[in-house]
Design an enzyme around this catalytic site. Structure first.
Site, mmCIF file in Angstrom:
data_model
loop_
_atom_site.group_PDB
_atom_site.id
_atom_site.type_symbol
_atom_site.label_atom_id
_atom_site.label_comp_id
_atom_site.label_asym_id
_atom_site.label_seq_id
_atom_site.Cartn_x
_atom_site.Cartn_y
_atom_site.Cartn_z
ATOM 1 N N ASN A 1 -0.030 -36.809 -55.776
ATOM 2 C CA ASN A 1 0.954 -36.742 -54.704
ATOM 3 C C ASN A 1 1.128 -38.109 -54.071
ATOM 4 O OD1 ASN A 1 0.855 -33.883 -55.045
ATOM 5 N ND2 ASN A 1 -0.881 -33.789 -53.668
ATOM 6 N N LYS B 1 4.269 -28.374 -37.137
ATOM 7 C CA LYS B 1 3.222 -27.566 -37.769
ATOM 8 C C LYS B 1 1.834 -28.127 -37.460
ATOM 9 C CE LYS B 1 1.953 -25.758 -42.325
ATOM 10 N NZ LYS B 1 2.319 -25.748 -43.740
ATOM 11 N N ASP B 2 1.675 -29.454 -37.578
ATOM 12 C CA ASP B 2 0.368 -30.061 -37.310
ATOM 13 C C ASP B 2 -0.008 -30.007 -35.827
ATOM 14 O OD1 ASP B 2 -0.150 -30.560 -39.971
ATOM 15 O OD2 ASP B 2 0.364 -32.685 -39.885
ATOM 16 N N TYR C 1 -2.496 -39.508 -53.541
ATOM 17 C CA TYR C 1 -3.624 -38.584 -53.630
ATOM 18 C C TYR C 1 -3.702 -38.111 -55.082
ATOM 19 C CZ TYR C 1 -2.195 -37.372 -48.769
ATOM 20 O OH TYR C 1 -1.802 -37.368 -47.467
ATOM 21 N N HIS D 1 -8.725 -32.995 -44.113
ATOM 22 C CA HIS D 1 -8.311 -34.381 -44.325
ATOM 23 C C HIS D 1 -7.033 -34.684 -43.557
ATOM 24 C CE1 HIS D 1 -5.829 -37.319 -46.668
ATOM 25 N NE2 HIS D 1 -6.917 -38.029 -46.433
ATOM 26 N N HIS E 1 -5.702 -31.215 -42.850
ATOM 27 C CA HIS E 1 -5.337 -30.200 -43.831
ATOM 28 C C HIS E 1 -6.479 -29.899 -44.797
ATOM 29 C CE1 HIS E 1 -1.170 -32.160 -43.233
ATOM 30 N NE2 HIS E 1 -1.360 -31.227 -42.323
ATOM 31 N N GLU F 1 -3.608 -22.682 -47.633
ATOM 32 C CA GLU F 1 -3.640 -23.873 -46.782
ATOM 33 C C GLU F 1 -4.033 -23.514 -45.355
ATOM 34 O OE1 GLU F 1 0.165 -25.755 -46.066
ATOM 35 O OE2 GLU F 1 1.164 -23.834 -46.168
ATOM 36 N N LYS G 1 -10.014 -34.642 -53.199
ATOM 37 C CA LYS G 1 -8.912 -35.603 -53.218
ATOM 38 C C LYS G 1 -9.475 -37.009 -53.378
ATOM 39 C CE LYS G 1 -6.306 -33.044 -49.719
ATOM 40 N NZ LYS G 1 -5.774 -33.114 -48.346
#
Length: 188
Positions: free
Chosen positions: A48, A167-168, A132, A119, A62, A143, A72
């Site tokens: 990614n 969202k975060d 990543y 992370h 996350h 998730e 990762k």
């Protein structure tokens, strides 16, 4: 490659061992044999890239839950980030502890994030790219997130965030989420 284990068991800072000459340098950024020799998962399933326009962009924290946990290998390929991981393994001696590592395009440093860790990062420069290599496929139902400023962790970010997704920002406090999980509603 130079692998240095952090205080969080299984999490490694990885530096490129440079073979330098008048052209520049050559070095490995990944080696399956070296990863396996250190007990690290070396089976990449996905790669990614994250592009971030503004300094102060915060992404995280996350993770994915079992059986979709992922390791990762994170590297900043343009710009700079402060990369943070939290040990979320309840049976770990370093449970709920975190570390932060500065990764920049210039230092070629990488961070290996083991399964069971949350992370995230904040950008330290405009126009920052992060790559990543991930050992599991993204699985939407697995998730989970931890709020970047959750008082349960007391992460010391080097700069104040300027950009954070809704969202975060909306993740529940860890302690509240843990109570919900105990009631059978697994949130974290």
């Amino acid at each position: 490659m130079i692998l240095t284990e952090t205080k969080l068991k299984g999490a490694y800072i990885i530096d490129v061992k440079r073979l330098e000459d008048e052209r520049g340098f050559f070095g490995r950024s990944f080696c399956q044999k070296e990863f396996e020799a250190h007990g690290l998962s070396a089976h990449v399933r996905q790669a990614n890239v994250s592009y971030n326009k503004k300094k102060g962009t915060l992404r995280g924290m996350h993770m994915q839950l079992a059986p979709h946990e992922e390791s990762k290998l994170v590297r900043c390929t343009r710009g700079a980030i402060y990369d943070v991981i939290i040990d979320m393994r309840p049976d770990s001696a370093t449970y709920k502890q975190w570390i932060g590592v500065e990764l920049t395009a210039d230092n070629y440093r990488m961070l290996f994030v083991p399964e069971g860790f949350a992370h995230g990062f904040i950008t330290l420069a405009d126009n920052t790219d992060v790559t990543y290599q991930v050992t599991a496929f993204y699985t939407p139902g697995a998730e989970r997130g931890i709020r970047w400023n959750d008082p349960a962790f007391k992460i010391e970010w080097p700069i104040a965030p300027v950009v954070i997704s809704e969202k975060d920002q909306a993740h529940a406090d860890f302690e509240e989420a843990s109570l919900e999980a105990a009631k059978g509603k697994l949130l974290v």
